[in-house]
Write a protein that holds these residues in place. Structure first.
Motif, mmCIF file in Angstrom:
data_model
loop_
_atom_site.group_PDB
_atom_site.id
_atom_site.type_symbol
_atom_site.label_atom_id
_atom_site.label_comp_id
_atom_site.label_asym_id
_atom_site.label_seq_id
_atom_site.Cartn_x
_atom_site.Cartn_y
_atom_site.Cartn_z
ATOM 1 N N LEU A 35 0.749 4.111 -2.856
ATOM 2 C CA LEU A 35 0.482 5.496 -2.495
ATOM 3 C C LEU A 35 1.631 6.407 -2.914
ATOM 4 O O LEU A 35 1.414 7.503 -3.433
ATOM 5 N N THR A 36 2.853 5.944 -2.720
ATOM 6 C CA THR A 36 4.024 6.733 -3.121
ATOM 7 C C THR A 36 4.012 6.967 -4.619
ATOM 8 O O THR A 36 4.281 8.075 -5.091
ATOM 9 N N LEU A 92 0.831 -1.201 0.000
ATOM 10 C CA LEU A 92 0.000 0.000 0.000
ATOM 11 C C LEU A 92 0.866 1.251 0.000
ATOM 12 O O LEU A 92 0.598 2.203 -0.734
ATOM 13 N N ASN A 93 1.921 1.246 0.791
ATOM 14 C CA ASN A 93 2.828 2.394 0.825
ATOM 15 C C ASN A 93 3.454 2.637 -0.550
ATOM 16 O O ASN A 93 3.544 3.782 -0.999
ATOM 17 N N LEU A 130 -6.020 11.329 -1.630
ATOM 18 C CA LEU A 130 -6.282 9.895 -1.565
ATOM 19 C C LEU A 130 -7.658 9.581 -2.151
ATOM 20 O O LEU A 130 -7.817 8.641 -2.937
ATOM 21 N N ILE A 185 1.293 10.201 -2.842
ATOM 22 C CA ILE A 185 0.650 10.367 -1.531
ATOM 23 C C ILE A 185 1.483 9.670 -0.470
ATOM 24 O O ILE A 185 1.940 8.544 -0.666
ATOM 25 N N GLN A 186 1.659 10.357 0.660
ATOM 26 C CA GLN A 186 2.392 9.759 1.769
ATOM 27 C C GLN A 186 1.552 9.852 3.031
ATOM 28 O O GLN A 186 1.135 10.942 3.428
ATOM 29 N N LEU A 187 1.265 8.714 3.639
ATOM 30 C CA LEU A 187 0.603 8.685 4.938
ATOM 31 C C LEU A 187 1.714 8.540 5.978
ATOM 32 O O LEU A 187 2.402 7.519 6.015
ATOM 33 N N CYS A 235 -3.953 11.748 8.726
ATOM 34 C CA CYS A 235 -3.401 12.557 7.644
ATOM 35 C C CYS A 235 -4.130 13.887 7.591
ATOM 36 O O CYS A 235 -5.229 14.023 8.124
#
Length: 90
Positions: free
Chosen positions: A24-25, A20-21, A80, A29-31, A72
């Protein structure tokens, strides 16, 4: 490569978090607070040094792990949502 010192459920959750990371990257997007949590955090050290055998006293019903997405900002949440919406219609 999976960490042999983690239980299968912790390995699964860690792999899911990492996937998931990465997705998202790729979407920009960064959580900031993503991690893996279990209901027995006091028995599972952050460094993963203990083995599944060390958790034999944890009840079987508690042997699962969750990907915690953390918190976030509103702009990150909107980004997101936009990525998810584009994926849902594409």
């Amino acid at each position: 490569m999976p960490n042999p010192n983690l239980t299968p459920k912790l390995q699964e959750a860690t792999a899911a978090r990492d996937a998931l990371n990465a997705a998202l990257t790729q979407a920009g997007i960064q959580l900031p607070a993503m991690d893996v949590r279990t209901p027995w955090n006091d028995l599972v050290p952050d460094d993963g040094e203990q083995t599944a055998q060390d958790h034999a006293d944890a009840p079987a019903s508690a042997r699962y792990a969750l990907v915690h997405l953390g918190v976030c900002s509103a702009p990150v949440a909107l980004a997101l949502a936009a990525v998810i919406a584009r994926g849902a219609t594409g």
